[in-house]
Design a protein around this motif. Structure first.
Motif, short mmCIF file in Angstrom:
data_model
loop_
_atom_site.label_atom_id
_atom_site.label_comp_id
_atom_site.label_asym_id
_atom_site.label_seq_id
_atom_site.Cartn_x
_atom_site.Cartn_y
_atom_site.Cartn_z
N SER A 1 -16.29 84.42 50.70
CA SER A 1 -14.80 84.96 51.27
C SER A 1 -14.07 85.20 49.98
O SER A 1 -14.78 85.21 48.75
N ALA A 2 -12.95 85.89 50.12
CA ALA A 2 -12.23 86.50 49.04
C ALA A 2 -12.00 85.23 48.05
O ALA A 2 -11.86 85.52 46.79
N GLU A 3 -11.44 84.27 48.63
CA GLU A 3 -11.05 83.04 47.80
C GLU A 3 -12.40 82.56 46.92
O GLU A 3 -12.09 82.02 45.94
N GLU A 4 -13.43 82.41 47.68
CA GLU A 4 -14.50 81.94 46.97
C GLU A 4 -14.98 82.86 45.92
O GLU A 4 -15.48 82.54 44.69
N ARG A 5 -15.00 83.78 46.16
CA ARG A 5 -15.21 85.23 45.08
C ARG A 5 -14.30 85.05 43.80
O ARG A 5 -14.55 85.12 42.71
N ALA A 6 -13.01 84.95 44.15
CA ALA A 6 -11.90 84.53 43.24
C ALA A 6 -12.35 83.52 42.28
O ALA A 6 -12.00 83.53 40.91
N GLN A 7 -12.68 82.26 42.96
CA GLN A 7 -12.94 81.18 42.16
C GLN A 7 -14.06 81.36 41.20
O GLN A 7 -13.96 80.65 40.18
N ILE A 8 -15.19 82.02 41.59
CA ILE A 8 -16.41 82.12 40.85
C ILE A 8 -15.96 82.80 39.61
O ILE A 8 -16.32 82.81 38.40
N GLU A 9 -15.25 83.91 40.02
CA GLU A 9 -14.97 84.98 38.80
C GLU A 9 -13.92 84.42 37.94
O GLU A 9 -13.95 84.64 36.65
N ALA A 10 -13.16 83.90 38.29
CA ALA A 10 -11.86 83.00 37.50
C ALA A 10 -12.72 82.07 36.42
O ALA A 10 -12.42 81.75 35.44
N ARG A 11 -13.74 81.26 36.82
CA ARG A 11 -14.34 80.46 36.03
C ARG A 11 -15.24 81.17 34.98
O ARG A 11 -15.43 80.66 33.94
N ALA A 12 -15.86 82.49 35.57
CA ALA A 12 -16.69 82.98 34.56
C ALA A 12 -15.76 83.77 33.55
O ALA A 12 -16.45 83.82 32.41
N ALA A 13 -14.66 84.17 33.77
CA ALA A 13 -13.91 84.83 33.01
C ALA A 13 -12.99 84.01 31.92
O ALA A 13 -12.27 84.77 31.28
N ALA A 14 -13.04 82.56 32.07
CA ALA A 14 -12.38 81.78 31.13
C ALA A 14 -12.58 82.00 29.82
O ALA A 14 -13.65 82.29 29.27
N ALA A 15 -11.56 82.00 29.13
CA ALA A 15 -11.77 82.19 27.83
C ALA A 15 -12.51 80.77 27.18
O ALA A 15 -12.49 79.63 27.41
N GLY A 16 -13.24 81.22 25.95
CA GLY A 16 -13.95 80.31 25.36
C GLY A 16 -15.38 80.58 25.13
O GLY A 16 -15.77 82.01 25.57
N PRO A 17 -16.34 79.88 24.68
CA PRO A 17 -17.60 80.29 24.22
C PRO A 17 -18.31 80.85 25.56
O PRO A 17 -18.10 80.20 26.71
#
Length: 346
Positions: free
Chosen positions: A91-107
């Protein structure tokens, strides 16, 4: 065992088989003829039992015990996944959650770990990410005496990561030579990768340019060898969400869960399994005994490689869970996560 061709199944048998698999994957429980009749199979329980018997003879279904209904075998699950499964896109919500985790700042490693955690939460499985071991650049490398014949080699990378290894001391090693070896490595090798550092030390020792006594030179070589050999044989395996493997259905089969958690502790073996999925572009699905590592725990692995900026495979992402996991939902989710990580690594 060879898969049963779809052409061997009548339309009626395919319908009954699909209903049994869907019911089992949803509940984790065997599905009986009466339940199938109530669910709209449009046949009498006696006719359904006849079809179930035929499917059992083909090795697609099994009855765990008398009058318990039927559940798909690993052979049946393979037929379902390869020929009958209708994938459900995230779903759009699931895709957004995965993308947000991958794009988080840090190493990058932290982004990979949080992405694996997100995939675990959405799939109700354990999330896995395998990447080549990061070749850190050295900031400093020192030695601390532990006792007779042993020292702790302390490596600090430019990214602030600290790792320790116990190394055996060469014969005749004095406290002064221990300090000398550490000072030489920090002054000479800072900013280099382990491979570069080892090559420089080899050249300088061969040319007689290293101002070290014999014991200190031997310790420098030994300390670098410990890290180089360890990194070469051990990629980074990130596992998140093991606790999700212990759900209500698993409570009745704790021995299987215990076997699975033991398997996950053998990270080298799990890494080798995931590495085998890096050979192609497609998602790989290993069901139960199709892979020897998870034969006892009866688990399935869904894995897909992802590529970096140069087009080369740089890692593998996937999940592990019971064979009754929701393949139609989880396979597209793993595919989307792999595509997201590919963008992150580009």
């Amino acid at each position: 065992m060879a898969s049963v061709p779809m052409t061997e199944l009548s339309d009626r048998a395919r319908d009954i088989f699909r209903r049994v698999v869907d019911g089992y994957l949803e509940s984790g429980q065997p599905v009986g003829s009466r339940a199938l009749a109530r669910a709209g199979a449009n046949l009498s329980p006696a006719s359904i039992r006849s079809v179930l018997q035929r499917l059992e003879e083909l090795g697609l279904l099994a009855a765990p015990h008398t009058s318990a209904g039927r559940m798909p075998t690993e052979r049946g699950l393979r037929l379902f996944v390869d020929g009958m499964m209708q994938a459900t896109e995230p779903s759009a919500e699931e895709r957004a959650q995965i993308e947000a985790r991958a794009a988080a700042a840090g190493p990058v490693e932290e982004a990979l770990a949080t992405t694996a955690a997100a995939l675990s939460g959405l799939s109700a499985c354990a999330g896995l990410v395998l990447v080549p071991k990061h070749e850190a650049r050295l900031r400093s490398l020192g030695f601390v005496a532990l006792g007779p014949g042993e020292a702790l080699a302390v490596l600090v990378g430019e990214d602030g990561a600290v790792e320790n290894r116990v190394v055996a001391l060469p014969a005749g090693m004095t406290p002064g030579a221990l300090v000398e070896a550490g000072n030489y490595m920090t002054a000479t090798l800072a900013g280099l990768t382990l491979a570069e550092a080892r090559a420089r030390v080899t050249r300088e020792l061969a040319a007689g340019r290293a101002a070290l006594d014999g014991a200190a030179a031997a310790l420098v070589e030994r300390g670098l060898a410990v890290w180089s050999e360890d990194g070469a044989r051990r990629p980074v395996l990130i596992v998140r969400g093991q606790g999700r493997l212990i759900d209500a259905a698993a409570a009745a089969d704790l021995e299987r869960v215990r076997d699975l958690l033991d398997d996950l502790d053998g990270k080298q073996e799990v890494a080798q399994l995931l590495d085998s999925a890096a050979a192609g572009d497609a998602t790989r699905i290993f069901i139960g005994a199709e892979n020897k590592l998870f034969a006892l725990s009866g688990s399935s692995v869904i894995a897909r490689p992802f590529r970096g900026a140069n087009g080369r495979v740089v890692g593998v992402v996937g999940v592990i869970g019971p064979t009754r996991l929701n393949y139609a939902r989880v396979v597209p989710m793993v595919d989307f996560t792999a595509a997201t990580l590919a963008r992150l690594m580009s």
